[in-house]
Design an enzyme around this catalytic site. Sequence first.
Site, PDB file in Angstrom:
ATOM      1  N   ASP A 342     -10.649   3.006   0.625  1.00  9.85           N
ATOM      2  CA  ASP A 342     -11.174   1.977   1.509  1.00  9.85           C
ATOM      3  C   ASP A 342     -11.701   2.697   2.745  1.00  9.85           C
ATOM      4  OD1 ASP A 342     -11.566  -0.565   2.780  1.00  9.85           O
ATOM      5  OD2 ASP A 342      -9.728  -0.186   3.903  1.00  9.85           O
ATOM      6  N   ASP A 580      -5.382  -0.008   3.115  1.00 10.30           N
ATOM      7  CA  ASP A 580      -4.430  -0.445   4.133  1.00 10.30           C
ATOM      8  C   ASP A 580      -3.535  -1.568   3.638  1.00 10.30           C
ATOM      9  OD1 ASP A 580      -6.106  -2.602   4.106  1.00 10.30           O
ATOM     10  OD2 ASP A 580      -6.918  -2.300   6.109  1.00 10.30           O
TER      11      ASP A 580
END
Length: 686
Positions: A342, A580
Amino acid sequence: MDALSEPDVDVSDSVDSSAGASIETEGPLDRPLVRARAISVALTLSGMVVGLLGGWFGAPSWLVWGGYAVAYVCGGWYGLVGSVAALREPAVEIDLLMVLAALGALVIGAPFEGALLLFLFSLSGVLEEYAIGRSRTAIKSLIRMRPDSARVKRDGEVVSTPIDDVKVGDVFVVRPGDRLPLDGVVESGESAVDQSSLTGESVPVTKEPGDEVFSGTINETGSLEVRVTREAHESTLARLVHMVEDAQRSRAPTQQLIDRFEQPYVLAVLAMTAPILLLDRAFDPTFYRAMTLMVAASPCAVIISTPAAVLSAISAGGRQGVLFKGGEHVETAGDVDAVAFDKTGTLTEGNTRLTDAVGVEGAVDDDELLAVAAAVQSRSEHHLAEATVEAAAERSLDPPTATGFQAVVGKGVHAVVDGRTIHVGNPRYFETTLAGRSVRGLERGLEAVRDLEAEGKTAVLVTSEPHVAADDGADGDGGAAEGDSADDAGEDDAVRPGRVLGWLAFTDTVRGDAAETIAELREQGVERIVMLTGDNERVARYIADEVGVDEVYAELLPEQKVEHVERLKERHEAVAMVGDGVNDAPALATADISVGMGGAGTDVALETADIVLMSDRLEKLPYAFVLSRETKRTLHVNFSIAFGAIAVMIAAILTAGIPLPLAVVGHEGSTVLVSLIGLRLLGFDG
């Protein structure tokens, strides 16, 4: 062996699951049990020596046999108890092979050989119990660092209070040199806090008002006042212990295979000795050889190989700020040959900040734009929303009240503010969710957004339109806003007039270790590194060029990230997803290995990922993969030793007829050796 047949020591007592506040300091290593077994080993040795020397020097028979009786009872007690318990299930375990072999030696007049077998068997059991306990307690020792009480401010005074009685919202004081008793947010004061016990960071971290701190860490220089955010049983430290316990109870694939293999193997060993007994030879030497074969073929070393290595790896990773949430992940991580990252909070710091707030002339000024955007974004958990609210607070703005908040994942949000519907979103939001709407100044706004994106920034548009209640066309906050005609308020959504109020731009900082981490992953043999982000193409390319990934996929919704991970899995042996743990949760769940960033402060990362980088340092990712590969190499070495020793001894027994004591030494020696080799991983630092 009983120490081996039940390697999953129950450590649930260490954290009270009901009240959760009391945490034992003893850990999973049962010291009284180990001490009792050590005494038993000493008595076994003493009895064996008395019997042997008594026989050599013509001592009374009662002394000789009394010594051997002590050796047999003390050396065989735990094995006999374990065998009986297993037979009741019913099951057959290795303990039974050892007890039968010792009794067989006694029957044919070789009590010393039987006593030696029981002594070495019980000794290796104690050593293995201690070794496994050491690996299980390595992380649990953190609990001993947490204070039992906190200095809480009550009615103007500082009162020493048991941590179980401290509630969320209470403020406690931490002096220089003290350990923090609970998780919280700094209310006042500045200090450097040593978080190495929890996150593996070697350098103390500066803490100021608004920063989060964690229980078990050490306040080094200044005095702090901290407002409690989690009760004792919900602290990061307590949750970490719970997850380590779950990880240690879960079995690695290799261990699961060995567990299935153990019972059939034991039965096969028993069956293998039968033909020897049926040979047309003298009973005593034939029976002696059968007992020797039974000892040599017992797979104790095979069974201890996996838990000794895997549990040590979990503990070593924990000390480096890398939490493996199960033995399966310790083994799988070493096979990763493709990694998907990400962007925000992973390749970047995640400290998104507002750089531009431009109000359209004649509509709103810059501060008015920021205030109305903050009103809408205050209901959102998105990192851009947090940056908007934070910027408004820094400018001492007072955002108005927003109602009817709704979010469109990966695109934008809207809410009602002062009788008008305010939209905050990226270009996709206006091309899809607001498609067909009449928005004055939209083209100019989109052009401004594209210019900001070309600078490597993330930009959103803010627009306004009259709010119409769903039931009767009246404004949900008291009718049409002032200046809006009744006709406007009653128009269909598709033709309701709206206008661009302005645009906001944000930037994020690329992690200093991102490029180095990606280069190191390539050196380790990772074939493909991609970035998956919901951000726009220009910003994604800008970040990708800076860190050096192979492929970039931008403007992705969560489900589209899943699709890209699935495609990677089709082309590669094992795929890791690093994120995350918030909007990346579906992709994390799809990957073969999921890695969560920032475990020390992110609940979702702790709960979602297979591996958590507790220190929020990306450079620990290569370490996790190297540790996994080293663990697999250790397993291969251990299995080579274990199976090799069995094969050599069986061949020697069937051809040369080696004595029982030599088989005992070979069997127990290989068991202890693989345990020690596995424990080497406790000190692995990459």
